[in-house]
Scaffold this active site. Sequence first.
Site, PDB file in Angstrom:
ATOM      1  N   GLU A  59      51.986 194.599 -28.696  1.00  0.00           N
ATOM      2  CA  GLU A  59      51.592 193.620 -27.684  1.00  0.00           C
ATOM      3  C   GLU A  59      52.684 193.479 -26.631  1.00  0.00           C
ATOM      4  OE1 GLU A  59      49.976 189.043 -27.200  1.00  0.00           O
ATOM      5  OE2 GLU A  59      51.493 189.509 -28.704  1.00  0.00           O
ATOM      6  N   TRP A  81      43.984 189.773 -29.101  1.00  0.00           N
ATOM      7  CA  TRP A  81      43.355 189.220 -27.907  1.00  0.00           C
ATOM      8  C   TRP A  81      41.829 189.247 -27.934  1.00  0.00           C
ATOM      9  CZ3 TRP A  81      45.190 187.023 -23.372  1.00  0.00           C
ATOM     10  CH2 TRP A  81      46.581 186.931 -23.257  1.00  0.00           C
ATOM     11  N   TYR A 134      49.686 187.286 -18.530  1.00  0.00           N
ATOM     12  CA  TYR A 134      50.990 187.679 -19.068  1.00  0.00           C
ATOM     13  C   TYR A 134      51.670 188.822 -18.312  1.00  0.00           C
ATOM     14  CZ  TYR A 134      50.636 184.764 -23.254  1.00  0.00           C
ATOM     15  OH  TYR A 134      50.565 183.711 -24.118  1.00  0.00           O
ATOM     16  N   CYS A 186      51.324 181.521 -22.813  1.00  0.00           N
ATOM     17  CA  CYS A 186      51.999 180.565 -23.715  1.00  0.00           C
ATOM     18  C   CYS A 186      53.514 180.672 -23.521  1.00  0.00           C
ATOM     19  CB  CYS A 186      51.549 180.788 -25.158  1.00  0.00           C
ATOM     20  SG  CYS A 186      49.810 180.364 -25.411  1.00  0.00           S
ATOM     21  N   ARG A 206      54.786 176.974 -23.460  1.00  0.00           N
ATOM     22  CA  ARG A 206      54.051 175.728 -23.208  1.00  0.00           C
ATOM     23  C   ARG A 206      53.216 175.308 -24.405  1.00  0.00           C
ATOM     24  NH1 ARG A 206      48.661 176.270 -22.957  1.00  0.00           N
ATOM     25  NH2 ARG A 206      47.970 178.417 -22.776  1.00  0.00           N
ATOM     26  N   ASP A 209      51.137 178.050 -31.389  1.00  0.00           N
ATOM     27  CA  ASP A 209      50.440 178.063 -32.673  1.00  0.00           C
ATOM     28  C   ASP A 209      51.507 178.375 -33.717  1.00  0.00           C
ATOM     29  OD1 ASP A 209      49.144 178.829 -34.992  1.00  0.00           O
ATOM     30  OD2 ASP A 209      47.696 180.144 -34.008  1.00  0.00           O
TER      31      ASP A 209
END
Length: 355
Positions: A59, A81, A134, A186, A206, A209
């Site tokens: 990733e 994703w 991203y 994120c 931000r 999980d």
Amino acid sequence: MEQYHQLLREILVNGEVQYEPRTEEYILGLAGFQSLYDLRGSFPLVTTKNIVSRLVFEELFWKLRGERNVKSLFDRNIHIWDDNAFQHYLKRHNLTSEFPKHSEKWEEGFIKYKEKIANNPEFAAIEGDMGPVYGYQLRHSKKQNGEEIDQLKNLLKGIKEKPGSRYHVMSAWDVGELSEMAIGPCPFWHQFTVYDDNVDLHTVQRSADTYLGVPFNIAQESLLAYMIAKETGLKPRKFIHTCINTHIYLGVSPRADFWRDEKNVRVFQSMAKDGDYLGLRDWYLKSAPPESKINERKDHIPFVLEQLSKAPKELPSIKLEDISLFDAIQHPVGEIVSVENYNPHEWDSKARVAG
């Protein structure tokens, strides 16, 4: 990795319950937490459950290539994703009400969507696109005149030419393009600082999980620090991780109904302070309603309690092949990064990611 366990414990004991509208799930969370990881001599890959490093690192390479389509990850058997890509597809075609989250209809549609991504290149080229997410921001940021900015190239140039600068930043947060993204970034702020021949990375996230995502984030950002250090002739030293809304998913009704009762929350958090995590897990599973069949494993609390019952082991190390960063990210991760002496606890730790 005691730092990561400290974060889990802090959420269990002091977290607050909140309904999260994007995922339509309940969470137990904090408004902020910061951890520091020493990158000298070892690599912070969580050992209290098995983290498949290939998934994490592929990733990262996908982000650093500036890609935005799920298909190239899908072809590498990386499915991080898939849920977001499907939800973005539903949103683009005004189908979200027809396929409500956490329903059998959504699950059926998701299976068909993945089959099309796998077998129909024309469909995948269009419907696998997730917008300017991203890595696309890191390699293709836009000026007002439409000119593109390659933040990664600028970062490397700046570190090499002006190591003492405080402008060694990559940001994936573009307010003008957030609405076009499958999900807002994120980890969105990456700032590097150079002292002598050391480079430190501070990442601001931000939303975190904490059970499924944060172990990935720690390893991914640490590898980024290693790769930036290697490319600039420096040594990776510290990774500072600031998580803002950091949370544990509680799933959906009926299981999440347990957390809507303040008395239940008080009893749970009082028991969490004692540190008998397996005992608390047994009590919780007996006290909380069962999960519905199609939403099993969306409640991460039992997994967190199981993980906290295990002692962290010695951390592994990593080795990078002697190849430039921009060449490296074009290769399969296994040809570039080796994880050595990783011996995690093995158990059934596979919770489901929030949609």
